[in-house]
Enzyme design. Structure first.
Site, PDB file in Angstrom:
ATOM      1  N   THR A   1       8.638   8.126   0.673  1.00 19.29           N
ATOM      2  CA  THR A   1       8.634   8.525   1.953  1.00 19.29           C
ATOM      3  C   THR A   1       8.137   9.997   2.160  1.00 19.29           C
ATOM      4  OG1 THR A   1      10.976   9.326   1.469  1.00 19.29           O
ATOM      5  CG2 THR A   1      10.698   6.921   2.400  1.00 19.29           C
TER       6      THR A   1
ATOM      7  N   ARG B   1       4.392  11.626   1.352  1.00 15.99           N
ATOM      8  CA  ARG B   1       2.980  11.380   1.675  1.00 15.99           C
ATOM      9  C   ARG B   1       2.296  10.560   0.986  1.00 15.99           C
ATOM     10  NH1 ARG B   1       4.445  12.971   5.952  1.00 15.99           N
ATOM     11  NH2 ARG B   1       3.853  14.726   7.371  1.00 15.99           N
TER      12      ARG B   1
ATOM     13  N   GLU C   1      -3.479   5.747   7.416  1.00 14.90           N
ATOM     14  CA  GLU C   1      -2.585   5.180   7.909  1.00 14.90           C
ATOM     15  C   GLU C   1      -3.121   4.899   9.469  1.00 14.90           C
ATOM     16  OE1 GLU C   1       1.008   7.458   8.279  1.00 14.90           O
ATOM     17  OE2 GLU C   1       1.605   7.228   6.142  1.00 14.90           O
TER      18      GLU C   1
ATOM     19  N   HIS D   1       5.489   4.313   8.473  1.00 13.90           N
ATOM     20  CA  HIS D   1       5.862   5.724   8.629  1.00 13.90           C
ATOM     21  C   HIS D   1       6.734   6.055   9.572  1.00 13.90           C
ATOM     22  CE1 HIS D   1       3.911   9.873   7.885  1.00 13.90           C
ATOM     23  NE2 HIS D   1       5.228   9.904   8.035  1.00 13.90           N
TER      24      HIS D   1
END
Ligand code: DGY
Length: 322
Positions: free
Chosen positions: A237, A239, A268, A287
């Protein structure tokens, strides 16, 4: 004359209202992330900037900003900002730690639970109309959390909060950090310090909580996956770039490790043909570590406060460098 600020996308109404009282506010409404060329041209006349973790606030952007006093990012991560150059340029940089600690730790734990109990996988099976077996000895079996060893890579605020959750589920917790925390705190949280190599080799689940830096770039790669247990899981969680994603896809496909739960990715959103999408043993989240209603409000409040302080020549409440 009010100072000019740019938001690279909109925020909550209350935040905009507050900002508009003090500044001339420009909000980028086009393509997200704001194209570098647009940002470079707009930033020239800005006194303040509110940005997001996918915006690239590099040296070139900062150099173009002739009047910039403050950058306030709506995130705890600040690897997207050249903070060193901002400091040299005497530009204040604010970020939003603390308020998102619980939400992000919850997300890491949710990915862990989902990975071990195969919740998303089961959901996919049902939606595809493929739920054929019921209640058999081997049908959709997952794994117990109790007694499993959770290895926390990076025991900062989020890592410590994750440890609290894991402790409630009777997990054993080991961690690796640049700096070992005090024995008293270790005892209080219920964690044991270990070397990176031992963490890799002994953990049933590794959860990553380090920032993305030159040192942590792709620190989880095939060499490391091969040292992990083939029954182990990787949760990320932090990067995306901390993990070599190509290697991870191969490691999952070849069952070099058992599974993964990811909230962050190298790029992303991920592409439609990304190799992760073909794998069953991976849980994917878009994310959303800090993305709860309550947390996002708190983050907006801090983002605004940090910017106002920085624009007034003061240190933001949560500041990096200067
Ligand atoms: C951040 O704020 O940097 C995190 O990525 C939130 O999930």
């Amino acid at each position: 004359m009010k100072g000019k600020i740019l938001l690279t996308r909109t925020l909550h109404d209350f935040a905009l209202k507050e900002l508009k009282k003090k500044f001339q506010v420009e909000i980028h409404t086009g393509k997200i992330p704001i194209p570098q060329k647009t940002l470079k041209s707009k930033i020239k006349e800005m006194d303040g900037l509110i940005c997001f973790p996918y915006d690239k606030i590099d040296k070139e952007i900062i150099q173009s900003a002739k009047n910039l006093k403050a950058i306030s990012t709506y995130s705890v991560g600040y690897d997207h900002i050249d903070t060193q150059f901002a400091k040299e340029s005497k530009i204040r940089v604010g970020y939003t730690p603390e308020v998102l600690t619980d939400a992000t730790a919850d997300m890491a734990f949710a990915l862990l639970l989902d990975s071990l109990r195969r919740i998303s996988e089961g959901d996919r099976i049902i939606r595809k109309g493929q739920w054929k077996q019921i209640y058999g000895a081997y049908d959709y079996v997952g794994l117990d959390l109790q007694g499993k060893t959770l290895g926390i890579m990076g025991l900062g605020r989020i890592g410590k909060t994750l440890a609290k959750r894991a402790k409630a589920f009777d997990m054993k917790i080991i961690y690796h950090n640049r700096k070992q925390i005090s024995k008293t705190e270790e005892k209080k949280i219920g964690v044991k310090y270990t070397t990176f190599n031992k963490l890799i080799a002994q953990s049933d689940i590794i959860s990553i909580h380090v920032p993305h830096t030159k040192q942590t770039n792709e620190m989880f790669n095939m060499k490391i996956f091969r040292k992990m247990k083939n029954t182990s899981f990787l949760i990320n969680t932090s990067r995306g770039k901390v993990v070599n994603q190509k290697d991870l896809a191969v490691a999952l496909k070849q069952k070099i490790i058992a599974g993964a739960g990811l909230d962050v990715f190298e790029t992303e959103p991920i592409k439609k043909n990304h190799p992760f999408l073909k794998l069953e043993n991976i849980v994917l989240a878009p994310h959303v570590g800090s993305s709860t209603k309550e947390t996002r409000v708190k983050m907006a409040k801090i983002t605004v406060k940090n910017l106002i302080l920085g624009m007034n020549g003061k240190k933001p409440t949560y500041s990096i460098g200067y």
